[in-house]
Design an enzyme around this catalytic site. Structure first.
Site, PDB file in Angstrom:
ATOM      1  N   LYS A 230      -1.127   1.160 -42.663  1.00 35.88           N
ATOM      2  CA  LYS A 230      -0.182   1.521 -44.008  1.00 35.88           C
ATOM      3  C   LYS A 230       1.126   0.770 -43.388  1.00 35.88           C
ATOM      4  CE  LYS A 230      -3.042   3.294 -47.020  1.00 35.88           C
ATOM      5  NZ  LYS A 230      -4.240   3.039 -46.360  1.00 35.88           N
TER       6      LYS A 230
ATOM      7  N   SER B 108      -6.890  -1.314 -49.402  1.00 35.32           N
ATOM      8  CA  SER B 108      -5.677  -0.873 -49.690  1.00 35.32           C
ATOM      9  C   SER B 108      -4.495  -1.734 -49.043  1.00 35.32           C
ATOM     10  CB  SER B 108      -5.256   0.350 -48.980  1.00 35.32           C
ATOM     11  OG  SER B 108      -5.411   0.516 -47.656  1.00 35.32           O
TER      12      SER B 108
END
Length: 207
Positions: A160, A123
């Site tokens: 993230k 990701s």
């Protein structure tokens, strides 16, 4: 430390300057470009010479795996803990969460790293954080929009890029195949920012 040649001292000075200005060591390519070497191999040879003379330590497998040794002290560093699965409601560095300890100097990263986290998935691949990498993390709650953070939602830990708008947290992936994670702080009580990413160790460095 054994005496250095003028060229070796030049390389060492560059390492120190780069650490002071960017918070991380330069890559071999950056050293070559800055000092006019014809190839990264020339930079590597100078780094090996500095390592043999006790000026630096080279950490295999990490493109920025260079640590400047403090020759005023011979104390060994303790290493960094690798955090595994985390139970909700418990501190991330609780003893039961530590899977191993790696002989990595926390001061190699700026700000100083407090623990390592193994990366799963792709990701964050667009910023070079790949599956299997060890992410160096500085523990802090003081974070800004745009920083890459380690966040915990219940018993899940994720890496993230942070965006906060009022009571809404957006955790953005660096891969267009992944949607953002949206957290409403008024509804989700088991949410914590555990720290910020300060470096990575490539996944083959410890094989």
């Amino acid at each position: 430390m054994r005496p250095l040649t003028a060229r070796q001292q030049e390389v060492l000075d560059l390492l120190k300057r780069h650490l002071e200005t960017t918070g991380m060591p330069p890559t071999r390519a950056e050293i070559s470009r800055e000092l006019g070497f014809k190839s990264a191999n020339a930079a590597e040879e100078h780094l090996k010479a500095l390592s043999r003379k006790g000026a630096i330590e080279i950490i295999p497998g990490a493109s920025r795996g260079i640590r400047i040794l403090d020759n005023s002290s011979n104390d060994e560093f303790d290493g960094l803990p690798l955090v595994g699965r985390v139970a909700a409601g418990e501190p991330i560095l609780a003893e039961q969460h530590i899977e191993a300890t790696y002989r990595v100097d926390a001061d190699m990263f700026k700000p100083q790293a407090d623990f390592l986290l193994k990366v799963y998935g792709l990701s964050m691949k667009n910023v070079g954080i790949l599956d299997g990498d060890l992410l160096a993390v500085h523990s802090t709650k003081d974070v800004r929009n745009g920083q890459i953070v380690v966040a915990r939602i219940e018993d899940e830990v994720t890496v993230k890029r942070l965006e906060k708008k009022g009571s809404i947290i957006y955790l953005h992936a660096e891969n267009e195949e992944f949607d953002p994670i949206v957290v409403n702080l008024e509804e989700q009580k088991n949410f914590e920012i555990e720290g910020i990413a300060v470096g990575i160790i490539r996944n083959n460095a410890w094989m």
